[in-house]
Scaffold this motif. Sequence first.
Motif, PDB file in Angstrom:
ATOM      1  N   VAL A  46      -2.147  -1.817   8.257  1.00 42.90           N
ATOM      2  CA  VAL A  46      -1.880  -1.314   6.902  1.00 42.90           C
ATOM      3  C   VAL A  46      -1.878   0.210   6.907  1.00 42.90           C
ATOM      4  N   ASN A  47      -2.842   0.806   7.612  1.00 43.69           N
ATOM      5  CA  ASN A  47      -2.926   2.265   7.674  1.00 43.69           C
ATOM      6  C   ASN A  47      -1.716   2.892   8.349  1.00 43.69           C
ATOM      7  N   LEU A  60     -10.380  -0.546   2.719  1.00 47.62           N
ATOM      8  CA  LEU A  60      -9.489  -1.600   3.199  1.00 47.62           C
ATOM      9  C   LEU A  60     -10.261  -2.662   3.984  1.00 47.62           C
ATOM     10  N   ASP A  82      -5.366   5.774  -2.452  1.00 45.57           N
ATOM     11  CA  ASP A  82      -5.076   6.670  -1.327  1.00 45.57           C
ATOM     12  C   ASP A  82      -4.174   7.807  -1.768  1.00 45.57           C
ATOM     13  N   ILE A 126      -5.703  -0.188  -3.463  1.00 43.07           N
ATOM     14  CA  ILE A 126      -6.253   0.831  -2.568  1.00 43.07           C
ATOM     15  C   ILE A 126      -5.174   1.816  -2.141  1.00 43.07           C
ATOM     16  N   ALA A 177      -5.892  -4.778  -1.890  1.00 39.47           N
ATOM     17  CA  ALA A 177      -5.889  -3.913  -0.710  1.00 39.47           C
ATOM     18  C   ALA A 177      -4.581  -3.136  -0.579  1.00 39.47           C
ATOM     19  N   GLY A 178      -3.480  -3.740  -1.065  1.00 39.07           N
ATOM     20  CA  GLY A 178      -2.197  -3.065  -0.974  1.00 39.07           C
ATOM     21  C   GLY A 178      -1.954  -2.099  -2.118  1.00 39.07           C
ATOM     22  N   ALA A 230       0.831  -1.208   0.000  1.00 34.81           N
ATOM     23  CA  ALA A 230       0.000   0.000   0.000  1.00 34.81           C
ATOM     24  C   ALA A 230       0.862   1.253   0.000  1.00 34.81           C
ATOM     25  N   THR A 283     -10.344   5.580   2.390  1.00 36.71           N
ATOM     26  CA  THR A 283      -9.367   4.510   2.194  1.00 36.71           C
ATOM     27  C   THR A 283      -9.501   3.423   3.260  1.00 36.71           C
ATOM     28  N   THR A 285       0.970   3.153   5.653  1.00 33.37           N
ATOM     29  CA  THR A 285       0.756   4.217   4.670  1.00 33.37           C
ATOM     30  C   THR A 285       0.871   5.599   5.312  1.00 33.37           C
ATOM     31  N   ALA A 341      -6.620  -3.751   8.929  1.00 31.78           N
ATOM     32  CA  ALA A 341      -6.579  -2.470   8.209  1.00 31.78           C
ATOM     33  C   ALA A 341      -5.807  -1.421   8.986  1.00 31.78           C
ATOM     34  N   LEU A 388     -10.423  -6.511   2.687  1.00 39.36           N
ATOM     35  CA  LEU A 388      -9.843  -7.573   3.505  1.00 39.36           C
ATOM     36  C   LEU A 388     -10.896  -8.601   3.910  1.00 39.36           C
TER      37      LEU A 388
END
Length: 259
Positions: A188-189, A166, A155, A151, A147-148, A86, A162, A192, A185, A170
């Motif tokens: 992941v957030n 996610l 983003d 998305i 998702a990576g 991501a 976003t 990013t 998520a 997922l």
Amino acid sequence: MPDISLTTVVVLCLAAAAAGWIDAVVGGGGLLLLPALLIGVPQVHPSYVYGTNKAVAIVGTSAAAVTYARKAPVEVGTAVKIGLAALAGSMGGAFFAAGISADVLRPMIMVVLLGVLAFVMLRPAFGSGAVAGPPTRQRVLAAIGLAGLGIGFYDGLFGPGTGTFLVIALTAVLHMDLVHASATAKIVNVCTNLGALAMFSYQGTVMWQLAAGMAVFNLVGGTVGARMALKKGSGFVRGVLVVVVVTLVGKLAYDQWLG
């Protein structure tokens, strides 16, 4: 940092707490935090708003990620792989962002969101099943791609919703329930947000003093939101998801035709 009244600071801190709660449960806290900053400090360039937003959001998201990880069996390795993808995707999106009009993107995103809303409403069991064990390699690769990279690219290109995208991706790809999808998520957030914050810091477009105070409230909101999601389960997360998606569609529609 520009002169800001005490009343404005208090309102921004409360907005940060609410945004942290929304982000922790299902994503989409930026729908509240970004407009609050734009209204609260209109005298600064938007880049400072975006930079300060990331400095605030990463604190609440990190707190939520830790809270989830302590209570829910999150596949941290999988989440980090998706997060790194991501991060790369968001950099690519940011590279192309200047050449693409938001007026073109908004209607497309609204159509996708309305489709998601219809799917969630017509499938009450979506995201409510028990986690079926570790995901297969094929599903992880699909999640890294969608998702990576996918998305993440969105983003960097545009951004709104976003975290919500996610959670949905997922849940659909890795067959997670909504609580575990939201937990993943968050990790992941964090990836990013860290990359974006590093860029904004390098550019000097973060109002650190304001961000520090707001971050404390965002941390509290994120922690409370994660605990509520864990306690109340997927049904609660699904309800908040529907509200956030409807709000996002309304916000995009307003920006497109009335803003």
